[in-house]
Scaffold this active site. Structure first.
Site, PDB file in Angstrom:
ATOM      1  N   ASP A   1      -9.290  -3.375  -0.843  1.00 31.86           N
ATOM      2  CA  ASP A   1      -8.245  -2.670  -1.592  1.00 31.86           C
ATOM      3  C   ASP A   1      -8.463  -1.156  -1.464  1.00 31.86           C
ATOM      4  O   ASP A   1      -9.588  -0.662  -1.536  1.00 31.86           O
ATOM      5  CB  ASP A   1      -8.298  -3.104  -3.068  1.00 31.86           C
ATOM      6  CG  ASP A   1      -7.045  -2.725  -3.825  1.00 31.86           C
ATOM      7  OD1 ASP A   1      -6.312  -3.643  -4.227  1.00 31.86           O
ATOM      8  OD2 ASP A   1      -6.798  -1.507  -4.008  1.00 31.86           O
TER       9      ASP A   1
ATOM     10  N   ASN B   1      -1.009 -11.263  -9.519  1.00 27.92           N
ATOM     11  CA  ASN B   1       0.079 -10.755 -10.356  1.00 27.92           C
ATOM     12  C   ASN B   1       1.444 -11.115  -9.774  1.00 27.92           C
ATOM     13  O   ASN B   1       1.651 -10.983  -8.560  1.00 27.92           O
ATOM     14  CB  ASN B   1      -0.025  -9.233 -10.468  1.00 27.92           C
ATOM     15  CG  ASN B   1      -1.341  -8.776 -11.074  1.00 27.92           C
ATOM     16  OD1 ASN B   1      -1.872  -9.442 -11.951  1.00 27.92           O
ATOM     17  ND2 ASN B   1      -1.878  -7.663 -10.598  1.00 27.92           N
TER      18      ASN B   1
ATOM     19  N   GLN C   1       2.500  -6.527 -10.966  1.00 29.85           N
ATOM     20  CA  GLN C   1       2.618  -6.570  -9.500  1.00 29.85           C
ATOM     21  C   GLN C   1       3.296  -5.292  -9.013  1.00 29.85           C
ATOM     22  O   GLN C   1       4.392  -4.954  -9.454  1.00 29.85           O
ATOM     23  CB  GLN C   1       3.433  -7.799  -9.048  1.00 29.85           C
ATOM     24  CG  GLN C   1       3.478  -7.932  -7.530  1.00 29.85           C
ATOM     25  CD  GLN C   1       4.254  -9.170  -7.052  1.00 29.85           C
ATOM     26  OE1 GLN C   1       4.991  -9.793  -7.818  1.00 29.85           O
ATOM     27  NE2 GLN C   1       4.086  -9.503  -5.789  1.00 29.85           N
TER      28      GLN C   1
ATOM     29  N   HIS D   1      -0.262 -11.668  -3.044  1.00 27.47           N
ATOM     30  CA  HIS D   1      -1.658 -11.375  -2.699  1.00 27.47           C
ATOM     31  C   HIS D   1      -2.569 -11.808  -3.842  1.00 27.47           C
ATOM     32  O   HIS D   1      -2.148 -11.868  -4.996  1.00 27.47           O
ATOM     33  CB  HIS D   1      -1.873  -9.898  -2.380  1.00 27.47           C
ATOM     34  CG  HIS D   1      -1.345  -8.972  -3.433  1.00 27.47           C
ATOM     35  ND1 HIS D   1      -0.021  -8.613  -3.520  1.00 27.47           N
ATOM     36  CD2 HIS D   1      -1.968  -8.342  -4.463  1.00 27.47           C
ATOM     37  CE1 HIS D   1       0.156  -7.804  -4.548  1.00 27.47           C
ATOM     38  NE2 HIS D   1      -1.012  -7.631  -5.148  1.00 27.47           N
TER      39      HIS D   1
ATOM     40  N   HIS E   1      -6.205 -10.907  -5.665  1.00 27.26           N
ATOM     41  CA  HIS E   1      -7.296  -9.945  -5.816  1.00 27.26           C
ATOM     42  C   HIS E   1      -8.604 -10.709  -5.986  1.00 27.26           C
ATOM     43  O   HIS E   1      -8.681 -11.656  -6.795  1.00 27.26           O
ATOM     44  CB  HIS E   1      -7.106  -9.101  -7.079  1.00 27.26           C
ATOM     45  CG  HIS E   1      -5.891  -8.228  -7.067  1.00 27.26           C
ATOM     46  ND1 HIS E   1      -5.948  -6.888  -6.756  1.00 27.26           N
ATOM     47  CD2 HIS E   1      -4.593  -8.490  -7.337  1.00 27.26           C
ATOM     48  CE1 HIS E   1      -4.727  -6.366  -6.850  1.00 27.26           C
ATOM     49  NE2 HIS E   1      -3.893  -7.322  -7.200  1.00 27.26           N
TER      50      HIS E   1
HETATM   51  P1  5GP Z   1      -0.730  -5.554  -7.451  1.00 28.92           P
HETATM   52  O1  5GP Z   1      -0.680  -4.477  -8.501  1.00 28.92           O
HETATM   53  O2  5GP Z   1       0.601  -5.650  -6.726  1.00 28.92           O
HETATM   54  O3  5GP Z   1      -1.242  -6.859  -7.907  1.00 28.92           O
HETATM   55  O4  5GP Z   1      -1.801  -5.042  -6.400  1.00 28.92           O
HETATM   56  C1  5GP Z   1      -1.525  -4.215  -5.326  1.00 28.92           C
HETATM   57  C2  5GP Z   1      -2.856  -3.716  -4.817  1.00 28.92           C
HETATM   58  O5  5GP Z   1      -2.678  -3.247  -3.493  1.00 28.92           O
HETATM   59  C3  5GP Z   1      -3.443  -2.571  -5.623  1.00 28.92           C
HETATM   60  O6  5GP Z   1      -4.742  -2.927  -6.064  1.00 28.92           O
HETATM   61  C4  5GP Z   1      -3.467  -1.399  -4.633  1.00 28.92           C
HETATM   62  O7  5GP Z   1      -4.604  -0.595  -4.791  1.00 28.92           O
HETATM   63  C5  5GP Z   1      -3.461  -2.097  -3.303  1.00 28.92           C
HETATM   64  N1  5GP Z   1      -2.798  -1.379  -2.230  1.00 28.92           N
HETATM   65  C6  5GP Z   1      -1.560  -0.811  -2.272  1.00 28.92           C
HETATM   66  N2  5GP Z   1      -1.251  -0.273  -1.069  1.00 28.92           N
HETATM   67  C7  5GP Z   1      -2.308  -0.525  -0.257  1.00 28.92           C
HETATM   68  C8  5GP Z   1      -2.572  -0.222   1.119  1.00 28.92           C
HETATM   69  O8  5GP Z   1      -1.771   0.399   1.824  1.00 28.92           O
HETATM   70  N3  5GP Z   1      -3.770  -0.632   1.622  1.00 28.92           N
HETATM   71  C9  5GP Z   1      -4.674  -1.336   0.855  1.00 28.92           C
HETATM   72  N4  5GP Z   1      -5.822  -1.689   1.458  1.00 28.92           N
HETATM   73  N5  5GP Z   1      -4.463  -1.635  -0.440  1.00 28.92           N
HETATM   74  C10 5GP Z   1      -3.292  -1.236  -0.988  1.00 28.92           C
END
Ligand code: 5GP
Ligand code: ZN
Length: 139
Positions: A32, A88, A95, A101, A103
Site C-alpha cells: 500500500d 471495504n 472504500q 481489494h 487489506h
Molecule cells: P480503500 O480505502 O479503498 O479500502 O483502500 C484503498 C487503499 O489503496 C488505501 O490504503 C490507499 O493507500 C491505497 N492506494 C491508493 N492508491 C494507490 C496506488 O496508486 N498505489 C498503491 N500501492 N496503493 C494505493
C-alpha cells in the site's frame, strides 16, 4: 476484464509498476502506498470488479486462500504479532478505490496502527428482529 480507467486494474495487470509481493493468474498483491503499518499489503484481482457484490464467485472463492498465503508471509517478514484482514465496500464503509481489494495489515502488540470499531450495546428484541430480517434475504 481490465478497465483502463481504473488505477488498480492498471497496477494489477502490470501497466503501472508497483512493489509486488505476489502474482498469479488471478491476482497481484502490492504494498500500500500509504500504509497503516510497514508491510501493509493489498490483494487485487486482475479483472475489474467494483466491490464484493460484483466479484465473480470463482474469484471470490480464491480470495481467502490467497489472502491467507500472503498474510502468513507478511506476518513472518515483518515479525508481526497479528494480522488484520480488512475489506471495504462503498464510501460509507471507507472504500476509496472502486476496485475490489483486501487489506492485509501486520500488527504489533500495542501499536495502535488502526482504530477498530466502538463496541455498542445490543437489545435482545432488536437483535432477534435484525437476525430475522437478514435471514429472510439470504438464499
Ligand atoms: P480503500 O480505502 O479503498 O479500502 O483502500 C484503498 C487503499 O489503496 C488505501 O490504503 C490507499 O493507500 C491505497 N492506494 C491508493 N492508491 C494507490 C496506488 O496508486 N498505489 C498503491 N500501492 N496503493 C494505493
Ligand atoms: Zn479495476
Amino acid at each position: 476484464m481490465k478497465d483502463n480507467d481504473c488505477i488498480f486494474c492498471l497496477i494489477a495487470n502490470g501497466d503501472i509498476p508497483s512493489n509486488t509481493v505476489y502474482e498469479d493468474e488471478y491476482f497481484r498483491a502490492i504494498l500500500d502506498l500509504s500504509p497503516a503499518a510497514k508491510g501493509h499489503t493489498l490483494l487485487l484481482p486482475k479483472d475489474h470488479a467494483e466491490d464484493l457484490f460484483s466479484l465473480p464467485d470463482d474469484v471470490a472463492a480464491r480470495v481467502m486462500p490467497t489472502a491467507r498465503k500472503i498474510a502468513a508471509a507478511v506476518k513472518e517478514a515483518m515479525g508481526a504479532d497479528g494480522i488484520n484482514i480488512v475489506q471495504n465496500n462503498g464510501e460509507a464503509a471507507g472504500q476509496t478505490v472502486r476496485h475490489f481489494h483486501v487489506h492485509i495489515i501486520p500488527r504489533k502488540n500495542g501499536d495502535n496502527a488502526m482504530p477498530l470499531w466502538n463496541p455498542g450495546k445490543s437489545d435482545p428484541e432488536e437483535q432477534k428482529k435484525i437476525a430475522e430480517a437478514v435471514s429472510a434475504l439470504i438464499d
